[in-house]
Design a protein around this motif. Sequence first.
Motif, PDB file in Angstrom:
ATOM      1  N   LEU A   1      15.420 100.126   6.145  1.00 38.42           N
ATOM      2  CA  LEU A   1      15.792  99.630   7.483  1.00 38.42           C
ATOM      3  C   LEU A   1      17.024 100.374   8.001  1.00 38.42           C
ATOM      4  CD1 LEU A   1      15.302  95.760   7.101  1.00 38.42           C
ATOM      5  CD2 LEU A   1      13.718  97.423   8.080  1.00 38.42           C
ATOM      6  N   THR A   2      17.991 100.580   7.106  1.00 41.02           N
ATOM      7  CA  THR A   2      19.198 101.330   7.497  1.00 41.02           C
ATOM      8  C   THR A   2      18.807 102.741   7.929  1.00 41.02           C
ATOM      9  OG1 THR A   2      20.336 100.118   5.763  1.00 41.02           O
ATOM     10  CG2 THR A   2      21.521 101.970   6.735  1.00 41.02           C
ATOM     11  N   HIS A   3      17.847 103.301   7.202  1.00 35.95           N
ATOM     12  CA  HIS A   3      17.397 104.656   7.527  1.00 35.95           C
ATOM     13  C   HIS A   3      16.835 104.715   8.952  1.00 35.95           C
ATOM     14  CE1 HIS A   3      15.648 108.605   7.090  1.00 35.95           C
ATOM     15  NE2 HIS A   3      14.478 108.119   7.470  1.00 35.95           N
ATOM     16  N   ILE A   4      15.987 103.744   9.301  1.00 35.05           N
ATOM     17  CA  ILE A   4      15.382 103.737  10.648  1.00 35.05           C
ATOM     18  C   ILE A   4      16.469 103.542  11.712  1.00 35.05           C
ATOM     19  CG2 ILE A   4      13.777 102.536  12.201  1.00 35.05           C
ATOM     20  CD1 ILE A   4      11.930 103.287  10.201  1.00 35.05           C
ATOM     21  N   ILE A   5      17.419 102.625  11.420  1.00 39.15           N
ATOM     22  CA  ILE A   5      18.493 102.375  12.392  1.00 39.15           C
ATOM     23  C   ILE A   5      19.289 103.654  12.630  1.00 39.15           C
ATOM     24  CG2 ILE A   5      20.677 101.151  12.782  1.00 39.15           C
ATOM     25  CD1 ILE A   5      19.414  98.784  11.219  1.00 39.15           C
ATOM     26  N   ARG A   6      19.701 104.298  11.520  1.00 33.75           N
ATOM     27  CA  ARG A   6      20.532 105.508  11.670  1.00 33.75           C
ATOM     28  C   ARG A   6      19.778 106.615  12.390  1.00 33.75           C
ATOM     29  NH1 ARG A   6      23.780 106.063   5.964  1.00 33.75           N
ATOM     30  NH2 ARG A   6      24.767 104.030   6.078  1.00 33.75           N
TER      31      ARG A   6
ATOM     32  N   MET B   1      13.699  84.940   9.733  1.00 34.82           N
ATOM     33  CA  MET B   1      14.668  84.234  10.568  1.00 34.82           C
ATOM     34  C   MET B   1      15.793  85.158  11.022  1.00 34.82           C
ATOM     35  SD  MET B   1      15.046  80.476   9.007  1.00 34.82           S
ATOM     36  CE  MET B   1      14.703  80.826   7.309  1.00 34.82           C
ATOM     37  N   GLN B   2      15.920  86.284  10.297  1.00 30.47           N
ATOM     38  CA  GLN B   2      16.940  87.258  10.655  1.00 30.47           C
ATOM     39  C   GLN B   2      16.271  88.623  10.633  1.00 30.47           C
ATOM     40  OE1 GLN B   2      20.224  88.097   7.687  1.00 30.47           O
ATOM     41  NE2 GLN B   2      18.941  89.905   7.863  1.00 30.47           N
ATOM     42  N   PHE B   3      16.482  89.411  11.656  1.00 31.78           N
ATOM     43  CA  PHE B   3      15.901  90.762  11.662  1.00 31.78           C
ATOM     44  C   PHE B   3      16.757  91.682  12.527  1.00 31.78           C
ATOM     45  CE2 PHE B   3      13.818  90.227  15.858  1.00 31.78           C
ATOM     46  CZ  PHE B   3      13.745  88.850  15.951  1.00 31.78           C
TER      47      PHE B   3
ATOM     48  N   ARG C   1       9.004  90.343   4.576  1.00 32.37           N
ATOM     49  CA  ARG C   1       9.924  89.726   3.612  1.00 32.37           C
ATOM     50  C   ARG C   1      10.267  90.667   2.459  1.00 32.37           C
ATOM     51  NH1 ARG C   1       6.209  84.430   3.464  1.00 32.37           N
ATOM     52  NH2 ARG C   1       4.721  86.143   3.456  1.00 32.37           N
ATOM     53  N   LEU C   2       9.400  91.657   2.229  1.00 31.40           N
ATOM     54  CA  LEU C   2       9.660  92.611   1.138  1.00 31.40           C
ATOM     55  C   LEU C   2      10.958  93.396   1.361  1.00 31.40           C
ATOM     56  CD1 LEU C   2       6.055  93.983   0.570  1.00 31.40           C
ATOM     57  CD2 LEU C   2       7.386  92.597  -1.020  1.00 31.40           C
ATOM     58  N   PHE C   3      11.330  93.589   2.632  1.00 30.78           N
ATOM     59  CA  PHE C   3      12.558  94.345   2.910  1.00 30.78           C
ATOM     60  C   PHE C   3      13.809  93.575   2.504  1.00 30.78           C
ATOM     61  CE2 PHE C   3       9.841  96.360   6.275  1.00 30.78           C
ATOM     62  CZ  PHE C   3       9.859  97.627   5.732  1.00 30.78           C
ATOM     63  N   TYR C   4      13.665  92.270   2.348  1.00 29.14           N
ATOM     64  CA  TYR C   4      14.855  91.451   2.101  1.00 29.14           C
ATOM     65  C   TYR C   4      14.923  90.870   0.697  1.00 29.14           C
ATOM     66  CZ  TYR C   4      15.716  91.829   7.031  1.00 29.14           C
ATOM     67  OH  TYR C   4      15.976  92.335   8.271  1.00 29.14           O
TER      68      TYR C   4
END
Length: 347
Positions: free
Chosen positions: A112-117, A213-215, A334-337
Motif C-alpha cells: 500500500l505504501t508503494h502505491i501511495i508513494r 473500517m480504515q483504508f 483484509r490481507l493487507f492489514y
Amino acid sequence: MKDIDFDKLKKEVEAELQSIKTQEEIENFRLKYFSRKSGVLNDILKSIKGLSIEKKKEYGKFANQLKIYIENEIEIKKESLKMEHIKNLEEEEKIDITAPGKKVFSGHIHPLTHIIRKSVDIFESMGFEVASGPEVETEFYNFDALNIPASHPSRDMQDTFWLDPKTVGPGFLMRTQTSSVQVRYMEKNNPPFRIVCPGRVFRKEATDATHEMQFYQIECLVVAKDMSLVHLKSVLELFFKKLLENEKIKVRFRPSYFPFVEPGVEVDVICFKCLGKGCPLCKKTGWIEIGGAGMVHPKVLDSAKIDTSEFKGFAFGMGIERVAMIKYGVGDVRLFYNTDMRMLKQF
Ligand code: PHE
C-alpha cells in the motif's frame, strides 16, 4: 618409622602429572603435596623429625629434591595448559574467509505504501503539490463545506465514526474521505493550484473481503481558470498509464453523484489484463471501476471564498487498497492489514 621410597613417590607424581588436564586439577595437585596441614611433603618433613642426623640429612635432601621437582613440573604444566587453551581458542575463532556468506534478510515497503508513494511521485511529476489534513476532522470540513447536507446518507451513524461529544465537544469525527482536505487547503491558498493528498480515512462499516473500517485514499484537486472535464480526463489517463505501467490504458467516465462535484462521474480504467476484451478480473466488462471525480461544485468553491466567476476546478479520489488489489491480484482487502508475512513477502 618405615623407610620412605622416594623412587616410588616420584613415579606416583609423574603419573599424576600425566593425567592432569585442567588448571583446577593442577591446584588440587599442588595442595596435595604442599598444603601446610595435610600436604605429603610436610608430612614427610614432620615424620623425619625423630630420626638420626644421617637419615634426616638423607631424607631431607630427597624431600627437597622432590619439592623442587614438583614445583618445576607444576610451572611447566601450567604453561602448557595455557598454550593449549590459546591454541583451542584460535581453532574455535578461526575465520574461514572462503565460507559462503550468511543470507541477510532485508524487508521492503508495504504494497500500500508503494502505491501511495508511486501515485504521489506521478502527480508531483505533473506539478502537483502534496497537501495533508487531520484524520480527526470537523463536521464542517468533512461534510458541510463539501455540500453534504445533514440529511445525506453518508452522514448516517452507519457510516461515520463520531467522536464522543461529551469528551471532545460536538461535531468531531474520523474523516470519511480525503476530500475533507479540499476546503482546508483552499481557505489558505489562492488559485491557481494543483494538490495531491494521500491519507487514511475511516468508515463505520462491517468488514468483509472488499471493505475495511480504515483504508487509504488519494485525492487530487486542481483549481485554475478554464478547467474542464477534458483536463480531468487527460490528467487521469496520464496518471493511470504511469501507475499501471501500460501505455494502452484508457479512462472512461460514467455519470454519477457526489454532492461536492457537478457534474460528478465514476471513473473506470480499461482492464489492464485484457485491455477491454473482457476477462475474470474485470468480470467480463472490459473496465474496472477505480474512483470518483467531477468538476468542483460552485458551493464548495464558495465555502472557500474562491471567485467562481473566475475559477473552476476538478477533483478526483480513489481508494488505494482497491488499486493494490487489482494491480497485485489480491482477493481480500483484509490481507493487507494482517501480520502474515507469507502474504507481504510476495511483493
Ligand atoms: N470522496 C469521494 C469518496 O470517498 C470520492 C471523490 C473524490 C469523488 C473527489 C469526487 C471527487 O467516495
